[in-house]
Design an enzyme around this catalytic site. Structure first.
Site, PDB file in Angstrom:
ATOM      1  N   HIS A 172      31.605  42.352  73.445  1.00  0.00           N
ATOM      2  CA  HIS A 172      32.125  43.170  72.277  1.00  0.00           C
ATOM      3  C   HIS A 172      31.652  44.563  72.378  1.00  0.00           C
ATOM      4  O   HIS A 172      31.352  45.467  71.337  1.00  0.00           O
ATOM      5  CB  HIS A 172      31.960  42.707  70.757  1.00  0.00           C
ATOM      6  CG  HIS A 172      32.681  41.471  70.508  1.00  0.00           C
ATOM      7  ND1 HIS A 172      31.917  40.279  69.813  1.00  0.00           N
ATOM      8  CD2 HIS A 172      33.698  40.536  70.859  1.00  0.00           C
ATOM      9  CE1 HIS A 172      32.655  39.138  69.697  1.00  0.00           C
ATOM     10  NE2 HIS A 172      33.723  39.263  70.320  1.00  0.00           N
ATOM     11  N   GLU A 218      39.356  48.993  70.272  1.00  0.00           N
ATOM     12  CA  GLU A 218      38.735  48.923  71.665  1.00  0.00           C
ATOM     13  C   GLU A 218      39.637  49.657  72.746  1.00  0.00           C
ATOM     14  O   GLU A 218      39.132  50.072  73.893  1.00  0.00           O
ATOM     15  CB  GLU A 218      38.580  47.318  71.969  1.00  0.00           C
ATOM     16  CG  GLU A 218      37.678  46.863  71.071  1.00  0.00           C
ATOM     17  CD  GLU A 218      37.566  45.115  70.872  1.00  0.00           C
ATOM     18  OE1 GLU A 218      38.363  44.556  70.216  1.00  0.00           O
ATOM     19  OE2 GLU A 218      36.488  44.779  71.767  1.00  0.00           O
ATOM     20  N   ARG A 231      40.028  46.693  80.776  1.00  0.00           N
ATOM     21  CA  ARG A 231      38.820  45.791  80.153  1.00  0.00           C
ATOM     22  C   ARG A 231      38.091  44.684  81.298  1.00  0.00           C
ATOM     23  O   ARG A 231      39.057  43.905  81.561  1.00  0.00           O
ATOM     24  CB  ARG A 231      39.381  45.106  78.886  1.00  0.00           C
ATOM     25  CG  ARG A 231      38.092  44.470  78.144  1.00  0.00           C
ATOM     26  CD  ARG A 231      38.602  43.411  76.940  1.00  0.00           C
ATOM     27  NE  ARG A 231      37.451  42.780  76.371  1.00  0.00           N
ATOM     28  CZ  ARG A 231      37.462  41.883  75.704  1.00  0.00           C
ATOM     29  NH1 ARG A 231      38.656  41.016  75.860  1.00  0.00           N
ATOM     30  NH2 ARG A 231      36.202  41.326  75.452  1.00  0.00           N
ATOM     31  N   ARG A 249      33.766  28.750  67.040  1.00  0.00           N
ATOM     32  CA  ARG A 249      32.646  28.613  67.813  1.00  0.00           C
ATOM     33  C   ARG A 249      31.666  28.452  66.856  1.00  0.00           C
ATOM     34  O   ARG A 249      31.535  29.310  65.742  1.00  0.00           O
ATOM     35  CB  ARG A 249      32.286  29.707  68.811  1.00  0.00           C
ATOM     36  CG  ARG A 249      33.165  29.949  69.757  1.00  0.00           C
ATOM     37  CD  ARG A 249      32.686  31.108  70.530  1.00  0.00           C
ATOM     38  NE  ARG A 249      34.170  32.024  71.003  1.00  0.00           N
ATOM     39  CZ  ARG A 249      34.215  33.259  71.142  1.00  0.00           C
ATOM     40  NH1 ARG A 249      32.981  34.087  71.264  1.00  0.00           N
ATOM     41  NH2 ARG A 249      35.410  33.823  71.248  1.00  0.00           N
ATOM     42  N   ASN A 279      44.481  45.047  79.101  1.00  0.00           N
ATOM     43  CA  ASN A 279      43.457  44.006  78.918  1.00  0.00           C
ATOM     44  C   ASN A 279      44.007  42.675  79.335  1.00  0.00           C
ATOM     45  O   ASN A 279      44.868  41.937  78.780  1.00  0.00           O
ATOM     46  CB  ASN A 279      43.301  43.830  77.307  1.00  0.00           C
ATOM     47  CG  ASN A 279      41.906  42.645  76.788  1.00  0.00           C
ATOM     48  OD1 ASN A 279      41.643  41.940  77.876  1.00  0.00           O
ATOM     49  ND2 ASN A 279      41.328  42.931  75.725  1.00  0.00           N
TER      50      ASN A 279
END
Ligand code: ADP
Length: 398
Positions: free
Chosen positions: A179, A384, A90, A241, A7
């Site tokens: 995601h 993940e 990823r 956020r 990643n």
């Protein structure tokens, strides 16, 4: 088959070497601050952990360092770099072109590059990871696993924005979702768990609460709605956020208060959310302060949980029912408090939490709903990297 999962971010590379199909993690670690004289590389194999601080000029140097550690005479786990048969990458944005994992070809790289306009903070670095892995692991097959691919099943009524339709048709402005590997992984775990108990797993809501947060509604294993959209900004309140906000605020900031568009973007993505509300973006600090009586932290937790609650209601309506909700990622797995506030007074949807079960942390599927709860409440650790390894293994074994 040994699969190296990578990643690659702007100044970091997370890596895991996974044996498939046994799913055993052989080694893993992280490089941070690539480009600096004091970059840090960490390495772990079973209980053994080490790290070093050194200059790492660029991603290629970083990947070569990872390779050196993996092959080290004393602490390494492979003797030849060609033991790594597949490198799984990823890639955040696959746009509308990639509905599945793809073996990397020049065309695939070109497409990832062209999609950088849609994910400027991620795709260029993901592509960099692919390019350097091709140079370092010359014999390995490179596979790209896209975060957005899982959301290709969204129906048009869920992904289209109510703006002039030529903007979608000609400029690709629509919701894509993020995601995806996490939502896929935990929804499949939930399905296996529910089926083992002869429970229906047809109507699920997965709730990923990390630094970024998102929710997915799934019907029969396929995503039918999702809270993130064109970018990673919509929906839930996140670490920094804002999530859902009336766009009028944006124009007020620009036209009345003199903010530039870039400043507004920075404000909404990096200075808002839990950080903007409390001065902290780590949920552990916020919970501690809330317990000590800090009003800002208490209201921020309530706002955060209320937003999740509203999305659960909306998705239960979209699904016309609910078999289970699944909490995952750093906050979803660890914050018993937030789960408790979210699930309070949700009996209308058949959700009832068992407070004692909810307080326990486990590393496997944890059912935290009460015996009377009609719909199950599950806490499932996400993984993940393993999901990327699974998908890369599947495509490499074809
Ligand atoms: P990322 O999106 O970077 O992968 P993670 O899934 O690791 O993020 O989640 C990070 C969040 O998880 C942080 O807000 C952190 O505060 C929160 N977190 C981690 N451990 C706990 C805990 N024990 N209790 C509450 N929140 C936690």
């Amino acid at each position: 088959m040994k699969i190296l999962v990578i990643n690659s971010g702007s100044s970091s590379i997370k890596y895991q070497l996974i044996e498939m199909p046994s799913e055993a993690v052989i080694a893993k670690g992280l490089i941070e601050r690539i480009g600096s004289k004091e970059a840090k590389i960490s390495y772990q194999k079973s209980d053994f952990k080490t790290h070093k601080v050194l200059e790492i000029r660029d991603h290629q140097t970083g990947l070569m360092q990872i390779n050196q550690l993996l092959m080290d005479d004393e602490i390494g786990v492979i003797t030849n770099k060609d033991d790594i048969e597949v490198v799984g990458h990823r890639v955040v944005h696959g746009g509308k072109s990639f509905s599945e994992t793809a073996v990397v070809t020049p065309q695939v790289k070109e497409a990832i590059k062209n999609l950088s306009a849609l994910a400027p903070l991620h795709n260029p670095h993901n592509l960099k990871g692919i390019e350097v892995a091709e140079k370092v692991f010359t014999k390995a097959q490179q596979v790209a696993v896209f975060d957005t691919a899982f959301f290709q099943s969204l129906p048009q009524k869920a992904y289209q924005y109510a703006i002039p339709k030529h903007l979608m048709e000609e400029q690709d402005i629509r919701a894509y979702g993020f995601h995806g590997t996490s939502h896929k992984y935990v929804s499949e775990k939930a399905k296996t768990h529910l089926k083992s108990q002869n429970q229906s797993a047809s109507k699920l809501i997965t709730i990923h609460l990390g630094n970024g947060c998102s929710m997915t509604a799934l019907k029969d294993g396929l995503a039918i709605d999702h809270s993130l959209g064109f970018g990673p900004a919509n929906g839930l309140i996140m670490g920094t956020r804002a999530g859902d906000i009336d766009q009028s605020v944006i124009f007020y900031l620009i036209n009345q208060l003199g903010y530039s568009p870039d400043e507004v973007n920075e404000l909404l993505l990096k200075e808002s959310g839990m950080l903007g509300l409390t001065g902290h973006n780590d949920m552990r600090d916020i919970q501690k302060k809330a317990e000590e009586g800090d009003k800002n932290c208490q209201i921020a937790l309530d706002m955060n949980a209320y937003r999740i609650k509203k999305y659960i209601g909306a998705y239960a309506a979209a699904l016309n029912g609910l078999d289970a909700i699944v909490f995952t990622a750093g906050i979803g797995e660890n914050s018993a408090l937030l789960r408790d506030i979210v699930c309070k007074d949700m009996d209308v949807l058949g959700l009832e939490l068992d407070t004692d079960k909810n307080a326990k942390r486990t590393n496997h599927v944890n059912e935290v709903s009460s015996a009377h709860s009609k719909a199950k409440i599950l806490v499932i650790p996400t993984n993940e990297e393993l999901e990327i390894a699974k998908q890369a293994f599947e495509i490499a074994s074809r």
